[in-house]
Scaffold this motif. Structure first.
Motif, PDB file in Angstrom:
ATOM      1  N   UNK A  13       0.843  -1.183   0.000  1.00 49.59           N
ATOM      2  CA  UNK A  13       0.000   0.000   0.000  1.00 49.59           C
ATOM      3  C   UNK A  13       0.888   1.247   0.000  1.00 49.59           C
ATOM      4  N   UNK A  14       0.329   2.400  -0.252  1.00 52.47           N
ATOM      5  CA  UNK A  14       1.083   3.656  -0.245  1.00 52.47           C
ATOM      6  C   UNK A  14       0.852   4.360   1.086  1.00 52.47           C
ATOM      7  N   UNK A  15       1.937   4.630   1.778  1.00 49.98           N
ATOM      8  CA  UNK A  15       1.850   5.282   3.080  1.00 49.98           C
ATOM      9  C   UNK A  15       1.454   6.743   2.977  1.00 49.98           C
ATOM     10  N   UNK A  16       1.334   7.426   4.115  1.00 48.79           N
ATOM     11  CA  UNK A  16       0.819   8.801   4.143  1.00 48.79           C
ATOM     12  C   UNK A  16       1.688   9.828   3.417  1.00 48.79           C
ATOM     13  N   UNK A  17       2.987   9.572   3.262  1.00 45.88           N
ATOM     14  CA  UNK A  17       3.863  10.532   2.572  1.00 45.88           C
ATOM     15  C   UNK A  17       3.994  10.240   1.076  1.00 45.88           C
ATOM     16  N   UNK A  18       3.386   9.167   0.605  1.00 47.04           N
ATOM     17  CA  UNK A  18       3.444   8.804  -0.822  1.00 47.04           C
ATOM     18  C   UNK A  18       2.567   9.772  -1.616  1.00 47.04           C
ATOM     19  N   UNK A  19       3.011  10.154  -2.806  1.00 42.80           N
ATOM     20  CA  UNK A  19       2.249  11.086  -3.633  1.00 42.80           C
ATOM     21  C   UNK A  19       0.827  10.583  -3.906  1.00 42.80           C
ATOM     22  N   UNK A  20       0.619   9.266  -4.020  1.00 46.45           N
ATOM     23  CA  UNK A  20      -0.741   8.761  -4.245  1.00 46.45           C
ATOM     24  C   UNK A  20      -1.647   9.118  -3.055  1.00 46.45           C
ATOM     25  N   UNK A  21      -1.133   8.942  -1.854  1.00 50.54           N
ATOM     26  CA  UNK A  21      -1.914   9.256  -0.657  1.00 50.54           C
ATOM     27  C   UNK A  21      -2.176  10.760  -0.559  1.00 50.54           C
ATOM     28  N   UNK A  22      -1.188  11.559  -0.921  1.00 50.45           N
ATOM     29  CA  UNK A  22      -1.353  13.013  -0.872  1.00 50.45           C
ATOM     30  C   UNK A  22      -2.392  13.473  -1.894  1.00 50.45           C
ATOM     31  N   UNK A  23      -2.381  12.882  -3.079  1.00 47.54           N
ATOM     32  CA  UNK A  23      -3.388  13.226  -4.091  1.00 47.54           C
ATOM     33  C   UNK A  23      -4.779  12.846  -3.593  1.00 47.54           C
ATOM     34  N   UNK A  24      -4.882  11.669  -3.020  1.00 49.57           N
ATOM     35  CA  UNK A  24      -6.171  11.186  -2.519  1.00 49.57           C
ATOM     36  C   UNK A  24      -6.701  12.104  -1.410  1.00 49.57           C
ATOM     37  N   UNK A  25      -5.818  12.529  -0.510  1.00 46.89           N
ATOM     38  CA  UNK A  25      -6.229  13.395   0.598  1.00 46.89           C
ATOM     39  C   UNK A  25      -6.653  14.779   0.117  1.00 46.89           C
ATOM     40  N   UNK A  26      -6.097  15.230  -0.999  1.00 46.00           N
ATOM     41  CA  UNK A  26      -6.359  16.589  -1.484  1.00 46.00           C
ATOM     42  C   UNK A  26      -7.580  16.707  -2.385  1.00 46.00           C
ATOM     43  N   UNK A  27      -8.074  15.585  -2.924  1.00 42.00           N
ATOM     44  CA  UNK A  27      -9.145  15.673  -3.925  1.00 42.00           C
ATOM     45  C   UNK A  27     -10.094  14.487  -3.778  1.00 42.00           C
ATOM     46  N   UNK A  28     -11.367  14.740  -3.486  1.00 40.31           N
ATOM     47  CA  UNK A  28     -12.318  13.641  -3.303  1.00 40.31           C
ATOM     48  C   UNK A  28     -12.584  12.839  -4.578  1.00 40.31           C
ATOM     49  N   UNK A  29     -12.157  13.324  -5.739  1.00 45.86           N
ATOM     50  CA  UNK A  29     -12.314  12.565  -6.986  1.00 45.86           C
ATOM     51  C   UNK A  29     -11.339  11.388  -7.047  1.00 45.86           C
ATOM     52  N   UNK A  30     -10.332  11.394  -6.167  1.00 48.79           N
ATOM     53  CA  UNK A  30      -9.338  10.318  -6.122  1.00 48.79           C
ATOM     54  C   UNK A  30      -9.772   9.296  -5.077  1.00 48.79           C
ATOM     55  N   UNK A  31      -9.962   8.053  -5.510  1.00 54.75           N
ATOM     56  CA  UNK A  31     -10.424   6.993  -4.618  1.00 54.75           C
ATOM     57  C   UNK A  31      -9.459   5.811  -4.710  1.00 54.75           C
ATOM     58  N   UNK A  32      -9.013   5.349  -3.564  1.00 55.14           N
ATOM     59  CA  UNK A  32      -8.077   4.214  -3.507  1.00 55.14           C
ATOM     60  C   UNK A  32      -8.824   2.892  -3.679  1.00 55.14           C
ATOM     61  N   UNK A  33      -8.267   2.021  -4.515  1.00 61.71           N
ATOM     62  CA  UNK A  33      -8.784   0.662  -4.634  1.00 61.71           C
ATOM     63  C   UNK A  33      -8.119  -0.159  -3.535  1.00 61.71           C
ATOM     64  N   UNK A  34      -8.929  -0.692  -2.642  1.00 60.22           N
ATOM     65  CA  UNK A  34      -8.409  -1.477  -1.522  1.00 60.22           C
ATOM     66  C   UNK A  34      -8.173  -2.928  -1.951  1.00 60.22           C
ATOM     67  N   UNK A  35      -7.110  -3.503  -1.461  1.00 62.02           N
ATOM     68  CA  UNK A  35      -6.798  -4.906  -1.724  1.00 62.02           C
ATOM     69  C   UNK A  35      -6.947  -5.687  -0.422  1.00 62.02           C
ATOM     70  N   UNK A  36      -7.304  -6.944  -0.542  1.00 61.45           N
ATOM     71  CA  UNK A  36      -7.473  -7.781   0.655  1.00 61.45           C
ATOM     72  C   UNK A  36      -6.152  -8.037   1.356  1.00 61.45           C
ATOM     73  N   UNK A  37      -5.091  -8.175   0.568  1.00 55.74           N
ATOM     74  CA  UNK A  37      -3.781  -8.464   1.146  1.00 55.74           C
ATOM     75  C   UNK A  37      -2.730  -7.622   0.429  1.00 55.74           C
ATOM     76  N   UNK A  38      -2.297  -6.562   1.099  1.00 52.08           N
ATOM     77  CA  UNK A  38      -1.306  -5.660   0.512  1.00 52.08           C
ATOM     78  C   UNK A  38       0.096  -6.259   0.525  1.00 52.08           C
TER      79      UNK A  38
END
Length: 184
Positions: A13-38
Motif C-alpha cells: 500500500x502507499x503510506x501517508x507521505x506517498x504522492x498517491x496518498x497526498x493526491x487522494x487526501x487533497x481531492x475527493x475525486x481520487x479513490x483508492x482501490x483497496x486490496x485484501x492483502x497488501x
C-alpha cells in the motif's frame, strides 16, 4: 479533475507521505482501490478488485497505478474488462528482475497485448525494480507514451516528490489525450 480517478498502490500500500496518498487526501475525486492483502498480493485477486472498482466508478474513470499495481492493470487490460478513459502507470516493475518481491504471486508473465485505452508510463533511470529498457519495451507493446523523469528511485515517498506536481500535470495531459481520443 475532469474524471474520477482510481488510485492503485503497489505492494504494501502507499503510506501517508506517498504522492498517491497526498493526491487522494487533497481531492475527493481520487479513490483508492483497496486490496485484501497488501503484503502478499495475488494477481487474480488484484485484477478482480480492479474490475469491481472500475465497474463501480464508470467509463470516465482514469487509473493511477504505482509499481506492482501497474502489472495488475496490464493483466486486467489483457482480459475482457469494463471501459476506462486512460491509465497513468508509474514505476512499472520487472517481474523477472532480481528485486521483484517473491511474495507477489501470479504477476510473472507480463501481458504484452496493446491496451484499448490511452496510457502513459513514467520511469526513473535508477529504479531498482525496473529498468528504462524494460519500461520502453512494455510501452511499445502496450501502445503507451513513456515519460522519463531522471534519477528518482522507485518514484515513491522515498523519492522526495511530495505531492508530485509534475505527476499531476502528467495526469492532466493523459486526461486531455483521452478526451481527444474519445471524441474521435
Amino acid at each position: 479533475m475532469a474524471s474520477p480517478v482510481l488510485i492503485l498502490p503497489g505492494i504494501g500500500n502507499s503510506g501517508p507521505a506517498h504522492w498517491q496518498s497526498l493526491w487522494e487526501a487533497a481531492d475527493p475525486a481520487f479513490v483508492r482501490v483497496q486490496q485484501k492483502d497488501w503484503d502478499n498480493p495475488t494477481c487474480a485477486d488484484w485484477v478482480a478488485n480492479l474490475e469491481q472498482a472500475v465497474r463501480a466508478a464508470g467509463p470516465d474513470v482514469v487509473l493511477v497505478a504505482h509499481s506492482l499495481a501497474c502489472l495488475a492493470v496490464a493483466h486486467w487490460a489483457a482480459r475482457p474488462h469494463s471501459p476506462i478513459k486512460g491509465a497513468l502507470l508509474v514505476a512499472v516493475p520487472d517481474p523477472q528482475g532480481p528485486e521483484f518481491p517473491v511474495q507477489a504471486s501470479g504477476f510473472a508473465q507480463t501481458p504484452t497485448a496493446p491496451f484499448d485505452f490511452p496510457s502513459t508510463l513514467v520511469a526513473s533511470s535508477d529504479d531498482p525494480y525496473g529498468s528504462l529498457e524494460h519500461t520502453r519495451r512494455l510501452a511499445e507493446n502496450w501502445g503507451s507514451e513513456v515519460v522519463e523523469i531522471g534519477a528518482r528511485g522507485h518514484i515513491n515517498a522515498n523519492s522526495g516528490l511530495g505531492n508530485w506536481p509534475a505527476g499531476l500535470d502528467l495526469l492532466a495531459q493523459l486526461q486531455e489525450t483521452a478526451e481527444v481520443a474519445a471524441a474521435q
